[in-house]
Write a protein that holds these residues in place. Structure first.
Motif, PDB file in Angstrom:
ATOM      1  N   THR A  90      72.215   5.694  56.734  1.00 39.61           N
ATOM      2  CA  THR A  90      72.335   6.518  56.208  1.00 39.61           C
ATOM      3  C   THR A  90      72.358   7.805  57.341  1.00 39.61           C
ATOM      4  OG1 THR A  90      69.713   6.405  56.453  1.00 39.61           O
ATOM      5  CG2 THR A  90      70.547   6.247  54.150  1.00 39.61           C
ATOM      6  N   GLY A  91      71.744   7.927  58.785  1.00 34.75           N
ATOM      7  CA  GLY A  91      72.039   8.509  59.428  1.00 34.75           C
ATOM      8  C   GLY A  91      71.155   8.941  60.176  1.00 34.75           C
ATOM      9  N   HIS A  92      69.692   8.955  59.438  1.00 29.02           N
ATOM     10  CA  HIS A  92      67.566   8.761  59.545  1.00 29.02           C
ATOM     11  C   HIS A  92      67.410   7.832  58.716  1.00 29.02           C
ATOM     12  CE1 HIS A  92      68.601  10.271  55.536  1.00 29.02           C
ATOM     13  NE2 HIS A  92      67.289  10.226  55.551  1.00 29.02           N
ATOM     14  N   GLY A  93      66.024   7.075  60.157  1.00 30.00           N
ATOM     15  CA  GLY A  93      65.243   6.287  59.911  1.00 30.00           C
ATOM     16  C   GLY A  93      63.992   7.325  58.399  1.00 30.00           C
ATOM     17  N   ALA A  94      63.174   5.295  58.105  1.00 28.66           N
ATOM     18  CA  ALA A  94      62.056   5.549  57.455  1.00 28.66           C
ATOM     19  C   ALA A  94      61.209   6.470  57.849  1.00 28.66           C
ATOM     20  CB  ALA A  94      61.805   4.571  57.118  1.00 28.66           C
ATOM     21  N   GLY A  95      61.568   6.775  59.472  1.00 27.27           N
ATOM     22  CA  GLY A  95      59.919   7.699  59.413  1.00 27.27           C
ATOM     23  C   GLY A  95      58.354   6.443  60.429  1.00 27.27           C
ATOM     24  N   VAL A  96      58.408   5.285  60.348  1.00 28.94           N
ATOM     25  CA  VAL A  96      57.616   4.437  60.039  1.00 28.94           C
ATOM     26  C   VAL A  96      56.623   4.989  61.312  1.00 28.94           C
ATOM     27  CG1 VAL A  96      55.957   2.728  60.222  1.00 28.94           C
ATOM     28  CG2 VAL A  96      57.934   2.727  58.122  1.00 28.94           C
ATOM     29  N   THR A  97      55.495   5.085  61.791  1.00 29.27           N
ATOM     30  CA  THR A  97      54.885   5.088  63.102  1.00 29.27           C
ATOM     31  C   THR A  97      53.473   4.224  62.800  1.00 29.27           C
ATOM     32  OG1 THR A  97      53.439   7.079  61.746  1.00 29.27           O
ATOM     33  CG2 THR A  97      55.525   7.572  63.396  1.00 29.27           C
ATOM     34  N   GLU A  98      53.269   4.138  64.110  1.00 29.70           N
ATOM     35  CA  GLU A  98      52.201   3.013  64.145  1.00 29.70           C
ATOM     36  C   GLU A  98      50.822   3.822  63.226  1.00 29.70           C
ATOM     37  OE1 GLU A  98      50.615   2.264  68.380  1.00 29.70           O
ATOM     38  OE2 GLU A  98      52.516   2.050  68.613  1.00 29.70           O
ATOM     39  N   GLY A  99      50.299   4.654  62.689  1.00 27.43           N
ATOM     40  CA  GLY A  99      49.424   4.627  62.422  1.00 27.43           C
ATOM     41  C   GLY A  99      49.477   5.427  60.974  1.00 27.43           C
ATOM     42  N   SER A 100      51.068   4.034  60.239  1.00 26.86           N
ATOM     43  CA  SER A 100      51.411   4.056  59.050  1.00 26.86           C
ATOM     44  C   SER A 100      50.492   3.151  58.268  1.00 26.86           C
ATOM     45  CB  SER A 100      52.975   3.608  58.970  1.00 26.86           C
ATOM     46  OG  SER A 100      53.306   4.986  59.243  1.00 26.86           O
ATOM     47  N   VAL A 101      49.835   2.652  59.374  1.00 24.85           N
ATOM     48  CA  VAL A 101      49.711   0.996  58.872  1.00 24.85           C
ATOM     49  C   VAL A 101      47.959   1.698  58.549  1.00 24.85           C
ATOM     50  CG1 VAL A 101      47.610  -0.814  59.427  1.00 24.85           C
ATOM     51  CG2 VAL A 101      50.210  -0.534  60.352  1.00 24.85           C
ATOM     52  N   ALA A 104      45.591 -10.127  64.103  1.00 22.76           N
ATOM     53  CA  ALA A 104      46.037  -8.758  63.868  1.00 22.76           C
ATOM     54  C   ALA A 104      47.106  -8.625  65.298  1.00 22.76           C
ATOM     55  CB  ALA A 104      44.967  -7.874  64.229  1.00 22.76           C
ATOM     56  N   ALA A 105      47.042  -8.552  66.300  1.00 25.46           N
ATOM     57  CA  ALA A 105      47.981  -8.633  67.153  1.00 25.46           C
ATOM     58  C   ALA A 105      48.799  -8.677  66.726  1.00 25.46           C
ATOM     59  CB  ALA A 105      47.562  -9.560  68.748  1.00 25.46           C
ATOM     60  N   ARG A 106      49.430 -10.002  66.431  1.00 24.54           N
ATOM     61  CA  ARG A 106      50.907 -10.570  65.614  1.00 24.54           C
ATOM     62  C   ARG A 106      51.327  -9.690  64.641  1.00 24.54           C
ATOM     63  NH1 ARG A 106      47.658 -16.684  66.894  1.00 24.54           N
ATOM     64  NH2 ARG A 106      48.496 -17.282  68.917  1.00 24.54           N
ATOM     65  N   GLY A 107      50.258  -9.899  64.052  1.00 25.26           N
ATOM     66  CA  GLY A 107      50.555  -9.343  62.279  1.00 25.26           C
ATOM     67  C   GLY A 107      51.383  -8.231  62.871  1.00 25.26           C
ATOM     68  N   LEU A 108      50.246  -7.239  63.286  1.00 27.30           N
ATOM     69  CA  LEU A 108      51.280  -5.691  64.062  1.00 27.30           C
ATOM     70  C   LEU A 108      52.412  -6.138  64.671  1.00 27.30           C
ATOM     71  CD1 LEU A 108      47.828  -4.041  64.843  1.00 27.30           C
ATOM     72  CD2 LEU A 108      48.670  -3.433  63.301  1.00 27.30           C
ATOM     73  N   ALA A 109      52.619  -7.011  65.974  1.00 30.95           N
ATOM     74  CA  ALA A 109      53.913  -7.541  65.898  1.00 30.95           C
ATOM     75  C   ALA A 109      54.761  -7.522  65.561  1.00 30.95           C
ATOM     76  CB  ALA A 109      53.529  -8.188  67.263  1.00 30.95           C
ATOM     77  N   LYS A 110      54.701  -7.975  64.391  1.00 33.05           N
ATOM     78  CA  LYS A 110      55.751  -8.237  63.573  1.00 33.05           C
ATOM     79  C   LYS A 110      56.282  -7.190  62.413  1.00 33.05           C
ATOM     80  CE  LYS A 110      54.282 -13.714  62.540  1.00 33.05           C
ATOM     81  NZ  LYS A 110      54.719 -14.605  62.094  1.00 33.05           N
ATOM     82  N   LEU A 111      54.788  -6.602  61.587  1.00 31.68           N
ATOM     83  CA  LEU A 111      54.635  -5.452  60.898  1.00 31.68           C
ATOM     84  C   LEU A 111      56.084  -4.543  61.805  1.00 31.68           C
ATOM     85  CD1 LEU A 111      51.835  -4.812  58.868  1.00 31.68           C
ATOM     86  CD2 LEU A 111      53.622  -4.983  58.269  1.00 31.68           C
ATOM     87  N   ARG A 112      55.649  -4.085  63.335  1.00 28.75           N
ATOM     88  CA  ARG A 112      56.699  -3.247  63.787  1.00 28.75           C
ATOM     89  C   ARG A 112      57.997  -4.008  64.149  1.00 28.75           C
ATOM     90  NH1 ARG A 112      51.494  -3.116  68.111  1.00 28.75           N
ATOM     91  NH2 ARG A 112      50.840  -1.388  66.890  1.00 28.75           N
ATOM     92  N   SER A 113      58.523  -4.855  64.418  1.00 27.75           N
ATOM     93  CA  SER A 113      59.533  -5.915  64.886  1.00 27.75           C
ATOM     94  C   SER A 113      60.192  -5.602  63.565  1.00 27.75           C
ATOM     95  CB  SER A 113      59.027  -7.146  64.908  1.00 27.75           C
ATOM     96  OG  SER A 113      60.364  -7.559  65.196  1.00 27.75           O
ATOM     97  N   ARG A 114      60.115  -5.960  62.458  1.00 28.04           N
ATOM     98  CA  ARG A 114      60.085  -5.036  60.562  1.00 28.04           C
ATOM     99  C   ARG A 114      60.400  -4.026  60.578  1.00 28.04           C
ATOM    100  NH1 ARG A 114      56.892 -10.609  57.282  1.00 28.04           N
ATOM    101  NH2 ARG A 114      57.684 -12.120  58.859  1.00 28.04           N
ATOM    102  N   ILE A 115      59.577  -3.091  60.824  1.00 22.91           N
ATOM    103  CA  ILE A 115      59.940  -1.872  60.747  1.00 22.91           C
ATOM    104  C   ILE A 115      61.257  -1.324  61.217  1.00 22.91           C
ATOM    105  CG2 ILE A 115      58.710   0.510  60.364  1.00 22.91           C
ATOM    106  CD1 ILE A 115      56.319  -1.048  58.819  1.00 22.91           C
ATOM    107  N   ALA A 116      60.854  -1.660  62.868  1.00 21.88           N
ATOM    108  CA  ALA A 116      61.919  -1.791  63.282  1.00 21.88           C
ATOM    109  C   ALA A 116      63.423  -1.849  63.053  1.00 21.88           C
ATOM    110  CB  ALA A 116      61.582  -1.586  64.963  1.00 21.88           C
ATOM    111  N   GLN A 117      63.454  -2.959  62.765  1.00 27.55           N
ATOM    112  CA  GLN A 117      64.635  -3.400  62.216  1.00 27.55           C
ATOM    113  C   GLN A 117      65.105  -2.589  61.006  1.00 27.55           C
ATOM    114  OE1 GLN A 117      64.266  -7.775  61.328  1.00 27.55           O
ATOM    115  NE2 GLN A 117      64.919  -7.894  63.210  1.00 27.55           N
TER     116      GLN A 117
END
Length: 185
Positions: free
Chosen positions: A169-180, A147-160
């Motif tokens: 575009t000048g604005h991000g997708a706005g994904v937060t930790e609660g998005s999962v 779970a820790a590794r999967g969340l870390a990968k998701l956060r990294s990929r979403i941040a990228q």
């Protein structure tokens, strides 16, 4: 007082509390339940001779209450009452939420199977670590590390992806930790 009116009043006196409880279950509000019962009983009174002859007035009232509630719900759903007219135009944020949810599911599909399974079971199925371990046939410690590794990968990929969207575009997708957890909606 004739027998028909007396029978109606007896029925109402005996069954009104049960009908109010039924109305409360339908509406979730004591006041709405009382209004529903009152309207259904008025309709029952006008049809009393037909309904009483069939020996099932309560079924008539309950059916009437359910239909009245559905009709009111449909009307309420179409109407949007507001206290004051808004000063600005309404913008629907559900499109951005849908894009975010789609992005999250796409990134989740890119994870290794075990990490994806752990995250889906934890956040989508709301299982505990012990239950996940039992379902997947792995230890509780493995569940936590995956779970820790999967969340870390998701956060990294979403941040990228956000950084890429921001640059483009000048604005991000706005994904937060609660998005999962929001992704299951």
């Amino acid at each position: 007082m004739d027998d028909e009116a007396e029978n109606y009043e007896t029925f109402v006196a005996v069954r009104v509390q049960a009908l109010l409880r039924y109305g409360y279950v339908l509406t979730g509000s004591q006041h709405d339940a009382a209004d529903l019962v009152q309207e259904a009983l008025v309709r029952l009174r006008t049809a009393w001779s037909r309904v009483n002859n069939k020996r099932d007035p309560e079924a008539f009232v309950r059916t009437t209450m359910a239909r009245l509630h559905i009709s009111a719900w449909r009307r309420w759903r179409r109407e949007k009452s507001v206290a004051a007219v808004p000063d600005r135009a309404y913008t629907d944020s559900s499109l951005a939420e849908t894009e975010t949810r789609d992005q999250l599911w796409n990134e989740l599909r890119g994870l290794p199977r075990r990490q994806r399974a752990v995250l889906v079971l934890r956040y989508y199925e709301c299982l505990s670590d012990v239950e996940i371990a039992r379902v997947l046939g792995i230890s509780r410690g493995t569940v936590r590390s995956q779970a820790a590794r999967g969340l870390a990968k998701l956060r990294s990929r979403i941040a990228q992806a956000d950084a890429h969207d921001t640059a483009k575009t000048g604005h991000g997708a706005g994904v937060t930790e609660g998005s999962v957890q929001d992704a299951k909606a």
